[in-house]
Enzyme design. Structure first.
Site, PDB file in Angstrom:
ATOM      1  N   GLU A   1      -3.538   7.566  -4.721  1.00 48.97           N
ATOM      2  CA  GLU A   1      -3.846   7.056  -6.062  1.00 48.97           C
ATOM      3  C   GLU A   1      -5.155   7.643  -6.592  1.00 48.97           C
ATOM      4  OE1 GLU A   1      -3.838   2.790  -5.790  1.00 48.97           O
ATOM      5  OE2 GLU A   1      -1.736   2.714  -5.165  1.00 48.97           O
TER       6      GLU A   1
ATOM      7  N   ARG B   1       0.851  -1.178   0.000  1.00 45.35           N
ATOM      8  CA  ARG B   1       0.000   0.000   0.000  1.00 45.35           C
ATOM      9  C   ARG B   1       0.891   1.233   0.000  1.00 45.35           C
ATOM     10  NH1 ARG B   1      -3.254  -2.796  -1.591  1.00 45.35           N
ATOM     11  NH2 ARG B   1      -5.349  -3.275  -0.843  1.00 45.35           N
TER      12      ARG B   1
ATOM     13  N   HIS C   1      -0.756   0.267 -10.047  1.00 44.35           N
ATOM     14  CA  HIS C   1      -1.421  -0.652  -9.108  1.00 44.35           C
ATOM     15  C   HIS C   1      -1.998  -1.862  -9.860  1.00 44.35           C
ATOM     16  CE1 HIS C   1      -3.544  -0.768  -4.949  1.00 44.35           C
ATOM     17  NE2 HIS C   1      -3.233  -1.983  -5.355  1.00 44.35           N
TER      18      HIS C   1
END
Length: 319
Positions: free
Chosen positions: A266, A237, A284
């Protein structure tokens, strides 16, 4: 009239998963934020017995509180930092998620990013495309860093961390790890202090859970300990890394490079990261293969089917 359970879907999911959900359940899509969302929850919230969400969307205590007849949550993904598992547990609501089925793909991505940043593959691609290889006044392409035989430090040793460690054995890498407590039944060396692991490692790979407990776990001190010859890889993360400190470390050559699949905010990525050659960036996508996403979708369905059939969830998150 129908006796099909009524689900609330918080975010767009795989088309195949959405089709399968529609075959067995009545599915309502949660409107975006604002008055439309509030009106929908006020009007239909009491009908909802299940929530289908994702690691990116989650389900906070506020949403759970507006669904008085909610009985189960099934999430697409392994991240629980945006899912209030505690609030769900207080009401006896089980939370399903999709561990294990993405272990291999995330581990593959971690090793791919590690190789990319060490051997400067994106930079080499740009060099060839710019015809630097053909001469014309360009400098020779710079040397990379050998991966085989290097020292790999893992921040986290859960299912995915152990899979990465096994991948590393194929590269004859020495592996050590840091977690809050030593993991039983593994052969890799445990480092109780993260700073010590960073000082030792050539490559520091982050594969620990997100959330408040790990926020900025990798800070300026850890990056300084990693040093000018060390590389950071993050497939966990974005919040685990102090992004501002990372930018400073990269710009100042305090570390050799970084390979990142996740970011603090993000999809926004700091402009400085976009301009640095010693950084590899990905949007991601660690679990983004057809095979893995389909398997995750099946697990979402399996968790729901088990619950509404009176059985235990195949993959239930601990509260």
């Amino acid at each position: 009239m129908t006796d099909r359970p009524v689900l609330l879907q918080t975010i767009a999911l795989l088309p195949s998963l959405e089709r399968a959900l529609a075959e067995s359940y009545i599915v309502h899509r949660l409107p975006g934020r604002g008055s439309e969302r509030d009106a929908f929850l006020a009007e239909r919230g009491a009908e909802i017995t299940g929530v289908v969400t994702s690691a990116a969307s989650g389900a906070d205590a506020g949403l759970i509180g507006l669904l008085p007849n909610l009985r189960v949550i099934s999430s697409f993904g392994v991240g629980l930092d945006r899912l209030d598992v505690t609030a769900a547990a207080q009401r006896g609501i089980p939370v399903g998620y999709t561990p294990d089925v993405l272990n291999d793909c995330v581990a593959d991505m971690a090793m791919g990013l590690l190789l990319s940043v060490a051997r400067r593959l994106p930079e080499a691609d740009r060099y060839v495309r710019a015809k630097g290889w053909q001469g014309g006044g360009h400098s020779p392409f710079p040397l990379g860093r050998q991966v085989s035989g290097a020292k790999l430090g893992l921040v986290g040793l859960g299912r995915i961390g152990r899979t990465i460690a096994r991948r590393a054995l194929g590269f004859d890498m020495e592996v050590r790890y840091h977690t809050r407590r030593a993991v039983e039944g593994v052969d890799w060396a445990y480092e109780p202090q993260l700073l010590d692991l960073a000082r030792w490692a050539d490559f520091l790979v982050i594969i620990t859970a997100g959330g408040p407990g790990t926020r900025h776990l990798v800070d300026a001190a850890v990056l300084d300990a990693l040093g000018a010859k060390g590389y950071l890889v993050n497939v966990a993360r974005g919040t685990v890394v102090d992004e501002a400190a990372l930018v400073d470390a990269l710009k100042g050559k305090q570390i050799a490079g970084a390979a990142l699949d996740v970011f603090e905010d993000e999809p926004r990525v700091p402009v400085d990261l976009l301009t640095l050659d010693n950084v590899v960036l990905a949007p991601h996508i660690a679990s983004s293969t057809v095979q893995t996403r389909e398997a995750m979708g099946r697990r979402v369905l399996d968790n729901l089917s088990a619950f509404f059939s009176g059985r235990a969830l195949p993959s239930a998150a601990a509260s």
